[in-house]
Design an enzyme around this catalytic site. Structure first.
Site: not given
Ligand code: ADQ
Length: 738
Positions: A10, A88, A321, A508, A510, A689
């Site tokens: 809103r 909503y 509501r 490297d 993996d 890594d």
């Protein structure tokens, strides 16, 4: 300075139609006030729904409304009646709201409503994108818009995105029940900063991220393959001064100056000077524990007849509501309970509960806060609860007692209140008694501490803190990105490669050439990778070395057919291409029978973990275990091993979700130097890594082009975001025309 925009369901205005003329009425709630100060000072736009369904306006009217809102730097997202019903009232309030407040039995799972939620989130994102420019910042609010961060990030990655959740984030056991949990969590993770009211919600969120996506989390930072996201708790405050000022003002007002409501209240208090007043204020919502509170009050009246005629509960419920059936059922239950209690305990001149089902103007709200001796805020779940803070700010007299549910976020900031479990009627009734009997001195002592805290951390400080954290995350990302290989760096590297006559590449396996897999044996080279490596090998100026923690059997099986060098087990085994495997250092594996049982005891106690036995090392894998338990066990294991290894020439090495025990003094750095030998390449590249690769970055000569795959801190010269990017770079080298 970048502009900061706000995005919420809103807009902070209601549109009124007064005899054919549209006009705007600003929302005066604390949130609207706090955020207005942000978007106005950072030259931004507030994007959201105007509150009027688009089907009820013709083209002329809607452009009039739009124009009025534009003048206030607001941009509207038009929503139809159907959008409101499905997105909503539907998915937001029948699925997310109950589930996130632990009401699993009330949670509905409806495909059509989910579809509408997705579609409306897209509308919000599109509207935001029409306003945003690269480099801007946007702060998105609440559970109606979970998918928007990702939708924006995908299309405009340079926008910094903050997200704040106003309701609790539930524990993983609750969140996992949602069929669309992956979509929701990925949606939020489009943000750069994610804020919650309390540390508990933050913890639950991180736990869901860890379990569902397996991302690395260090303290409050999430490392995805290409970004870092910060998560933190920002307990929302109120506009303290506004309540405080109004309360002082009312203390000085003559009766004639005050509202009718105020005058009526005062008249009543003069007639019943010994009457104690208890206040209860909420939206009429099942999360607020209204029936529980009423039952506790009934329990109190039953067990304390001496308080009959002497105490009144003023209960304010704001309609909320009321199109949703569950809210209508709750209203009926509350009406009946109030009727029952008043019927049983009331008399001609005594009504135990005054019940108002309506909203009150600000001045009257403050009158009530001033007048009531006790405030009962006892929700069964509540993200924060601002009513408690408003009461505190209005108690300029310095006294007053709060009875507070431990299930409200606000309880974390108010340990001086009387804290209760809302499901425990007896405890709540006792707390009420304690509150009514508390001496003024004790009340003031407790209240003073809370007041100081709430005054200091008001809604403006809250908004400022969030904005400051947004700037911090921008700086952190810039810092982490500082080493990122940009297009121009990449071009220079390719040029250097082209000019070189003798190239050495240490790669490297993996996490660098192949992504991680739940089952390490399944993380094998695919045809794309093999093609790149083959192509690189075809150029006889290239000397490729695959340098890995894997054992030699695995490497031989999957890469043995290529003319590459291989280093297995972090450097224990070497193979120069076309030669046999050899072991350049003296190592032994006599320690394995002693260490293995320790690892086995950890496997037995930690489901999902397993041991990999290499020729000269042992590895405990915990990628597939329950993440929090596994982290704890990993620390315990390191501890246990430290005692054992003191006299053996072995060391513990921590990789990505593995703990490896291996011979000391052997690592990828030493191994890379051994392979390099007397060779002096004019293009030397090393990519890896995790921190086992840091040895390589440290030992290789200074002119090495060292590349870290991932965003964490590294001594490497450059960073590349992901395996995918690394491959694309290698492809470029392999296909370059030289
Ligand atoms: P709410 O569930 O709406 O908010 P709350 O934080 O208590 O709950 O805010 C209610 C607001 O409505 C207060 O400012 C209060 O003054 C006002 N109000 C209540 N009754 C009123 C009445 N009869 N007349 C006028 N005004 C009335 C959601 C989350 C909360 C979280 C807030 C902010 O559910 O947990 O604290 O957002 O993040």
């Amino acid at each position: 300075m970048s502009r900061i925009h706000i995005l919420s369901n809103r807009l902070p205005f209601s549109v009124k139609n007064e005899s054919g003329e549209f006009c705007l009425e600003p929302s005066v709630g604390g949130l609207a006030t706090g955020l207005k100060s942000v978007y106005k000072s950072y030259n931004g736009t507030w994007i959201g729904w105007s509150g009027i369904v688009s089907d009820s306006l013709d083209a002329v009217a809607s452009s009039q409304v739009e124009e009025l809102l534009n003048k206030e730097a607001c941009a509207t997202v038009p929503l139809s009646q159907e959008d409101i019903e499905l997105y909503y009232e539907g998915f937001s309030n029948k699925t997310i709201w109950p589930l996130f407040h632990y009401f699993t039995q009330r949670t509905e799972y409806n495909e059509k409503e989910w579809g509408a939620y997705e579609q409306v989130n897209r509308k919000f994102a599109d509207r935001a994108l029409s306003v945003l420019e690269p480099g801007d910042t946007i702060w998105i609010h609440d559970y109606q818009l979970f998918l928007v961060p990702q939708l924006i990030k995908e299309r405009m990655p340079t926008v910094t995105i903050g997200f704040f959740l106003h309701i609790p984030f539930p524990s993983f056991e609750i969140f996992r029940q949602l069929p669309w949990r992956m979509e929701l969590i990925n949606g939020i993770l489009g943000s750069d900063l994610i804020g919650f009211h309390t540390y508990d919600y933050e913890r639950h969120f991180l736990s869901s991220v860890r379990r569902l996506l397996g991302y690395e989390i260090i303290l409050n930072k999430i490392f995805t393959s290409d970004r870092v996201i910060m998560v933190d708790a920002f307990p929302m405050g109120i506009d303290f001064d506004r309540f405080n000022r109004q309360s002082f003002l009312q203390a000085e007002q003559t009766p004639m100056e005050s509202s009718d409501f105020h005058q009526e209240l005062n008249a009543f208090m003069q007639q019943s000077p010994n009457r104690k007043l208890i206040l209860s204020i909420d939206r009429l919502d099942y999360t607020k524990g209204i029936p529980h509170r009423l039952k506790a009050f009934r329990h109190f009246l039953q067990s304390h007849p001496e308080y009959h005629q002497k105490v009144t509960l003023i209960m304010l419920a704001v309609p909320s509501r009321d199109n949703v059936e569950q809210y209508q059922i709750l209203k009926k239950e509350v009406d009946e309970l109030v009727g029952n209690i008043n019927g049983v305990f009331g008399s001609i001149n005594y009504t135990p509960i005054w019940y108002f089902y309506r909203s009150l103007p600000f001045e009257d709200l403050v009158s009530l806060y001033r007048l009531c001796d006790v405030l009962m805020v006892t929700p069964v779940r509540d993200g924060m609860n601002l009513v408690a803070k408003e009461y505190v700010a209005s108690r300029t007299q310095g006294d007053g007692v709060l009875v507070l549910s431990e299930m409200a976020g606000v309880a974390k900031e108010m340990s001086e209140a009387l804290i209760v479990n809302p499901n425990n009627e007896t405890e709540m009734s006792l707390a009420l008694f304690q509150a009514l009997e508390m001496t003024p001195a004790e009340q003031k002592q407790r209240m003073a501490i809370i007041q100081q805290r709430i005054k200091r951390y008001d809604v403006f400080k809250w908004a400022d803190d969030f904005v400051e954290a947004l700037f911090k995350v921008q700086a952190l990302q810039n810092d982490l990105a500082a080493k990122k290989i940009t297009t121009s760096i990449r071009r220079q590297l390719v040029e250097r490669y082209n000019l070189a006559q003798n190239r050495a590449l240490f790669l490297d396996f993996d996490g660098t050439l192949v992504p991680f897999h739940k089952d390490p044996q399944a993380a094998t080279p695919d045809s794309e990778l093999l093609e790149v490596l083959e192509r690189l090998c075809r150029d006889n100026r290239n000397h490729i070395t695959i340098i890995s923690g894997r054992d030699k059997v695995f490497l031989e099986k999957h890469l043995g057919h290529l003319p590459v060098n291989m280093i297995a087990e972090h450097g224990i085994w070497h193979k120069q291409h076309h030669q046999a495997w050899n072991m350049p250092s003296i190592v032994n594996n006599t320690w394995i029978p002693d260490i293995r049982p320790i690892l086995e005891s950890f496997v037995d106690r930690t489901p999902g973990t397993f041991i990999e036995t290499k020729g000269y090392s042992l590895v405990w894998h915990y990628r597939n275990a329950e993440p929090e338990q596994a982290e704890k066990r990993a620390n315990e294991l390191k501890d246990a091993l430290t005692h054992f290894i003191a006299n053996l020439n072995i060391e513990i090495m921590e990789g990505n979700k593995v703990i490896e025990v291996k011979n000391g003094g052997i690592n990828k750095g030493v191994a890379a130097l051994q392979i390099l030998g007397q060779n002096r390449p004019d293009f030397l590249l090393a990519a890896g890594d995790d921190w086992t690769d840091e040895y390589m970055f440290r030992e290789l000569p200074d002119h090495t082009i060292s590349i870290k795959v991932g965003l964490n801190r590294t001594r490497a010269l450059y960073k590349i975001e992901s395996v995918k990017e690394m491959r694309s770079f290698l492809k470029e080298l392999a296909w370059t025309l030289t």
